[in-house]
Scaffold this active site. Structure first.
Site, PDB file in Angstrom:
ATOM      1  N   ALA A  46       0.793  -1.234   0.000  1.00 47.62           N
ATOM      2  CA  ALA A  46       0.000   0.000   0.000  1.00 47.62           C
ATOM      3  C   ALA A  46       0.824   1.283   0.000  1.00 47.62           C
ATOM      4  O   ALA A  46       0.275   2.355   0.196  1.00 47.62           O
ATOM      5  CB  ALA A  46      -0.934  -0.002   1.211  1.00 47.62           C
ATOM      6  N   ASN A  47       2.131   1.194  -0.213  1.00 43.96           N
ATOM      7  CA  ASN A  47       2.954   2.400  -0.154  1.00 43.96           C
ATOM      8  C   ASN A  47       3.100   3.101  -1.505  1.00 43.96           C
ATOM      9  O   ASN A  47       3.636   4.200  -1.593  1.00 43.96           O
ATOM     10  CB  ASN A  47       4.347   2.075   0.399  1.00 43.96           C
ATOM     11  N   GLY A  49       1.468   3.182  -5.962  1.00 41.83           N
ATOM     12  CA  GLY A  49       0.588   2.685  -7.009  1.00 41.83           C
ATOM     13  C   GLY A  49      -0.853   2.480  -6.593  1.00 41.83           C
ATOM     14  O   GLY A  49      -1.449   3.265  -5.848  1.00 41.83           O
ATOM     15  N   ILE A  50      -1.442   1.387  -7.090  1.00 42.90           N
ATOM     16  CA  ILE A  50      -2.840   1.078  -6.828  1.00 42.90           C
ATOM     17  C   ILE A  50      -3.106   0.944  -5.332  1.00 42.90           C
ATOM     18  O   ILE A  50      -4.114   1.428  -4.816  1.00 42.90           O
ATOM     19  CB  ILE A  50      -3.248  -0.225  -7.554  1.00 42.90           C
ATOM     20  N   TYR A 200       4.914 -15.349 -14.339  1.00 45.98           N
ATOM     21  CA  TYR A 200       3.946 -14.336 -13.892  1.00 45.98           C
ATOM     22  C   TYR A 200       2.523 -14.790 -14.182  1.00 45.98           C
ATOM     23  O   TYR A 200       1.641 -14.706 -13.311  1.00 45.98           O
ATOM     24  CB  TYR A 200       4.226 -13.000 -14.586  1.00 45.98           C
TER      25      TYR A 200
END
Length: 361
Positions: A46-47, A49-50, A200
């Site tokens: 959460a630091n 981008g989205i 990925y």
């Protein structure tokens, strides 16, 4: 003067079409006005981008936000920024490294001790097409972080989520799952040449399979779980893809690409929608393309594969059914055993009642 009319008209048409296409691709903003005062939200990665924008949006709606991040300096700075912009003092930075089972257990234990409830868990963090590398526990990095890390975290917080029901789990998946394949004989890329793109895609397919299997197992608990492809978003996630590293791609393709990708603020809207919208209350086991429910790829609907992935993952992360192990067995040892598991024996077990109902590239 007339000789310029046609080129200008063509350019205007192309530009206008690109803008319209961008508006269509982004899916717009979450229309729900719901507030979440008194509710606690845990968000991984959460630091930036989205994840950061999701945390900001939910803090704005009055939630108690727990930001789980590996880089605590950036996480503290992001939490401080969000507190300042939203005037919500209940935004907290917590250390969480999804490439470390030890870190995940410590984070989960702290949440269980400090938080009275967990109403929403957003499994947002991820890595994409990174060079061949292993997690602290010896797992291929993308499978280890994108799937196994969140698998363990979610399982460790399930009791808290059940106690807080109705509650929601949101897994950030990707359209890339459509070309993913679960290679149960070599999940860790030990026997074949490493392909970062396929690794990925396998991890993103695992996200959707995990979502569907978890939804089965949580039926009747009041905890819902859904997967979402957020769209193509301009974040640091794609830093290993090599996009725009050449002069041609930067100068020629760059301007067009920028017209088609979302900002992180728009990229956060699908997560926000699944976290707060009244429309999805009680909805579980689904896959969303931005904010529209879609059927995932055929391989993501394979119930036997979903069950097998669950059983393999339980072993890999060191969990017995519902009980955390004291330590994780070596990855290579566990993977070699799971690769030899008889698929018929694995698939014959009944996990529970049937379902009733990344930049994301």
């Amino acid at each position: 003067m007339s000789k310029y009319i046609l080129p200008v008209s063509v350019f205007g048409t192309v530009f206008g079409s690109a803008v319209l296409l961008k508006n269509y691709v982004t899916g717009g903003r979450c229309q729900s006005k719901a507030t979440i005062k008194g509710k606690t939200v845990v968000i991984t990665g959460a630091n930036t981008g989205i994840g950061k924008e999701t945390a900001r949006e939910l803090a704005q709606r009055g939630g108690r936000i727990i930001m789980g991040c590996r880089d605590m300096e950036k996480c503290e700075a992001a939490a401080k920024e969000i507190r300042g912009k939203t005037l919500n003092p209940h935004v907290y930075a917590r250390c969480l490294d999804l490439a470390s089972m030890k870190s995940i257990r410590e984070f989960s234990e702290r949440i269980k001790q400090e938080e009275k409830r967990v109403d929403v868990l957003i499994n947002n963090a991820g890595v994409m097409r990174c060079p061949a590398s292993k997690t602290e526990d010896g797992f291929e990095m993308q499978f280890g972080v994108n799937h196994l890390g969140h698998f363990l975290l979610t399982n460790l917080l399930l009791d808290k989520l059940k106690e807080s029901a109705p509650s929601r789990v949101i897994n950030l998946a990707s359209l890339a799952h459509i070309i993913g394949k679960m290679d149960f004989e070599d999940l860790n890329w030990e026997k074949k040449k490493f392909d970062t793109k396929q690794a990925y895609c396998q991890s993103k397919l695992a996200n959707v399979l995990f979502t569907r299997e978890l939804a089965k197992r949580l039926q009747g608990t009041g905890v819902t779980v859904n997967a979402v492809h957020p769209g193509v978003v301009a974040t640091d996630l794609g830093r290993h893809t090599g996009l725009h590293q050449s002069q041609f791609s930067s100068s020629v393709l760059g301007p067009f690409f920028s017209l088609l990708v979302k900002s992180p603020a728009l990229g956060a809207q699908p997560s926000l929608y699944l976290a707060v919208s009244e429309e999805v209350e009680g909805v579980t086991g689904r896959y969303y393309d931005v904010m529209t429910e879609k059927e995932p790829a055929p391989q993501a609907l394979d119930e036997e594969a979903a069950c097998r992935l669950w059983e393999v993952s339980i072993i890999l992360v060191g969990l017995e059914e519902g009980q955390p192990a004291k330590s994780n067995p070596p990855a290579a040892e566990v993977l070699s055993k799971t690769a030899l598991t008889d698929p018929e024996q694995t698939h014959g077990q009944n996990p529970g009642p049937a379902v009733t109902s990344t930049v994301g590239l």
